[in-house]
Design a protein around this motif. Sequence first.
Motif, PDB file in Angstrom:
ATOM      1  N   GLU A 178      -6.268   2.636  -1.047  1.00 30.29           N
ATOM      2  CA  GLU A 178      -7.621   2.816  -0.502  1.00 30.29           C
ATOM      3  C   GLU A 178      -7.763   4.161   0.192  1.00 30.29           C
ATOM      4  O   GLU A 178      -8.761   4.858   0.047  1.00 30.29           O
ATOM      5  CB  GLU A 178      -7.942   1.685   0.482  1.00 30.29           C
ATOM      6  CG  GLU A 178      -8.386   0.419  -0.200  1.00 30.29           C
ATOM      7  CD  GLU A 178      -8.887  -0.595   0.807  1.00 30.29           C
ATOM      8  OE1 GLU A 178      -8.557  -1.768   0.600  1.00 30.29           O
ATOM      9  OE2 GLU A 178      -9.585  -0.216   1.772  1.00 30.29           O
ATOM     10  N   ILE A 179      -6.742   4.532   0.949  1.00 32.73           N
ATOM     11  CA  ILE A 179      -6.801   5.798   1.687  1.00 32.73           C
ATOM     12  C   ILE A 179      -6.801   6.981   0.715  1.00 32.73           C
ATOM     13  O   ILE A 179      -7.548   7.943   0.894  1.00 32.73           O
ATOM     14  CB  ILE A 179      -5.619   5.891   2.672  1.00 32.73           C
ATOM     15  CG1 ILE A 179      -5.781   4.844   3.773  1.00 32.73           C
ATOM     16  CG2 ILE A 179      -5.492   7.297   3.253  1.00 32.73           C
ATOM     17  CD1 ILE A 179      -4.554   4.656   4.629  1.00 32.73           C
TER      18      ILE A 179
ATOM     19  N   ASP B 145       0.535  -5.421  -0.236  1.00 27.82           N
ATOM     20  CA  ASP B 145      -0.512  -5.160   0.766  1.00 27.82           C
ATOM     21  C   ASP B 145      -0.418  -3.721   1.268  1.00 27.82           C
ATOM     22  O   ASP B 145      -1.440  -3.051   1.434  1.00 27.82           O
ATOM     23  CB  ASP B 145      -0.396  -6.142   1.943  1.00 27.82           C
ATOM     24  CG  ASP B 145      -0.796  -7.568   1.553  1.00 27.82           C
ATOM     25  OD1 ASP B 145      -1.439  -7.732   0.488  1.00 27.82           O
ATOM     26  OD2 ASP B 145      -0.440  -8.490   2.305  1.00 27.82           O
ATOM     27  N   ARG B 146       0.806  -3.272   1.532  1.00 27.14           N
ATOM     28  CA  ARG B 146       0.976  -1.882   2.003  1.00 27.14           C
ATOM     29  C   ARG B 146       0.518  -0.902   0.927  1.00 27.14           C
ATOM     30  O   ARG B 146      -0.150   0.102   1.211  1.00 27.14           O
ATOM     31  CB  ARG B 146       2.450  -1.616   2.354  1.00 27.14           C
ATOM     32  CG  ARG B 146       2.863  -2.238   3.659  1.00 27.14           C
ATOM     33  CD  ARG B 146       4.343  -2.093   3.959  1.00 27.14           C
ATOM     34  NE  ARG B 146       4.880  -0.772   3.726  1.00 27.14           N
ATOM     35  CZ  ARG B 146       6.157  -0.530   3.477  1.00 27.14           C
ATOM     36  NH1 ARG B 146       7.023  -1.533   3.439  1.00 27.14           N
ATOM     37  NH2 ARG B 146       6.585   0.690   3.286  1.00 27.14           N
ATOM     38  N   ALA B 147       0.903  -1.171  -0.315  1.00 27.99           N
ATOM     39  CA  ALA B 147       0.503  -0.294  -1.417  1.00 27.99           C
ATOM     40  C   ALA B 147      -1.026  -0.264  -1.548  1.00 27.99           C
ATOM     41  O   ALA B 147      -1.621   0.801  -1.750  1.00 27.99           O
ATOM     42  CB  ALA B 147       1.141  -0.755  -2.727  1.00 27.99           C
ATOM     43  N   ASP B 148      -1.669  -1.417  -1.409  1.00 24.35           N
ATOM     44  CA  ASP B 148      -3.127  -1.466  -1.523  1.00 24.35           C
ATOM     45  C   ASP B 148      -3.785  -0.675  -0.395  1.00 24.35           C
ATOM     46  O   ASP B 148      -4.839  -0.053  -0.600  1.00 24.35           O
ATOM     47  CB  ASP B 148      -3.611  -2.914  -1.532  1.00 24.35           C
ATOM     48  CG  ASP B 148      -3.319  -3.606  -2.859  1.00 24.35           C
ATOM     49  OD1 ASP B 148      -3.027  -2.890  -3.857  1.00 24.35           O
ATOM     50  OD2 ASP B 148      -3.368  -4.846  -2.903  1.00 24.35           O
TER      51      ASP B 148
ATOM     52  N   ARG C 277      -4.029   1.404  -8.005  1.00 22.65           N
ATOM     53  CA  ARG C 277      -2.688   0.879  -7.720  1.00 22.65           C
ATOM     54  C   ARG C 277      -1.730   1.301  -8.833  1.00 22.65           C
ATOM     55  O   ARG C 277      -0.580   1.660  -8.577  1.00 22.65           O
ATOM     56  CB  ARG C 277      -2.735  -0.644  -7.611  1.00 22.65           C
ATOM     57  CG  ARG C 277      -1.376  -1.227  -7.245  1.00 22.65           C
ATOM     58  CD  ARG C 277      -1.332  -2.726  -7.420  1.00 22.65           C
ATOM     59  NE  ARG C 277      -2.184  -3.421  -6.468  1.00 22.65           N
ATOM     60  CZ  ARG C 277      -2.532  -4.697  -6.608  1.00 22.65           C
ATOM     61  NH1 ARG C 277      -2.107  -5.405  -7.633  1.00 22.65           N
ATOM     62  NH2 ARG C 277      -3.289  -5.277  -5.714  1.00 22.65           N
ATOM     63  N   THR C 278      -2.204   1.293 -10.042  1.00 21.56           N
ATOM     64  CA  THR C 278      -1.376   1.702 -11.180  1.00 21.56           C
ATOM     65  C   THR C 278      -0.913   3.149 -11.009  1.00 21.56           C
ATOM     66  O   THR C 278       0.258   3.468 -11.210  1.00 21.56           O
ATOM     67  CB  THR C 278      -2.163   1.542 -12.497  1.00 21.56           C
ATOM     68  OG1 THR C 278      -2.499   0.163 -12.653  1.00 21.56           O
ATOM     69  CG2 THR C 278      -1.354   2.020 -13.673  1.00 21.56           C
ATOM     70  N   ARG C 279      -1.848   4.027 -10.604  1.00 22.28           N
ATOM     71  CA  ARG C 279      -1.482   5.448 -10.417  1.00 22.28           C
ATOM     72  C   ARG C 279      -0.426   5.587  -9.326  1.00 22.28           C
ATOM     73  O   ARG C 279       0.513   6.363  -9.463  1.00 22.28           O
ATOM     74  CB  ARG C 279      -2.747   6.248 -10.060  1.00 22.28           C
ATOM     75  CG  ARG C 279      -2.516   7.700  -9.893  1.00 22.28           C
ATOM     76  CD  ARG C 279      -2.136   8.347 -11.245  1.00 22.28           C
ATOM     77  NE  ARG C 279      -1.184   9.398 -10.953  1.00 22.28           N
ATOM     78  CZ  ARG C 279      -0.105   9.669 -11.647  1.00 22.28           C
ATOM     79  NH1 ARG C 279       0.180   8.960 -12.730  1.00 22.28           N
ATOM     80  NH2 ARG C 279       0.702  10.614 -11.300  1.00 22.28           N
ATOM     81  N   LEU C 280      -0.582   4.833  -8.239  1.00 20.45           N
ATOM     82  CA  LEU C 280       0.410   4.892  -7.157  1.00 20.45           C
ATOM     83  C   LEU C 280       1.785   4.421  -7.640  1.00 20.45           C
ATOM     84  O   LEU C 280       2.809   5.056  -7.346  1.00 20.45           O
ATOM     85  CB  LEU C 280      -0.042   4.035  -5.968  1.00 20.45           C
ATOM     86  CG  LEU C 280       0.942   4.008  -4.797  1.00 20.45           C
ATOM     87  CD1 LEU C 280       1.011   5.359  -4.107  1.00 20.45           C
ATOM     88  CD2 LEU C 280       0.563   2.913  -3.802  1.00 20.45           C
TER      89      LEU C 280
END
Length: 130
Positions: free
Chosen positions: A25-26, A18-21, A31-34
């Motif tokens: 967004e910001i 959830d934190r990663a998502d 998500r894969t790139r993060l």
Amino acid sequence: MAEEKTRVDFNAPKSLVDRADSVVEILDISRTRLLIKALEDELEDLANDEEFRRRLSDAYYEGRVDYDTVEAILGREEAMRLKLLRESIDRTPAIPRLKDGLPSNDPFYDGKISEWRDASPSDFDDESRP
């Protein structure tokens, strides 16, 4: 040329996802790139961590990891340094060998071999004494 990709599936705590998502967004990235960026950063930090480097070199010297693994983590120059060090550890000291053997004293000293002898006080003249 793009590098080959491998699909990775893993379970993570829901709160972490959830934190990663939220961050995704910001930043307006996938998500894969993060996750790839986070993994790259962590691997770079480990490659610069002395304790990790010591553990990796120990594993390499003990044969638990191969050269390619060390190169992938630390880079070619550092991997080559470890390889040369490991080879020097495994090498027994070289015994020097002369092809034709040692020369005799005659050709080496031109036939004259000086002998050391203790000088007696009578060998000095009076002018050399203070």
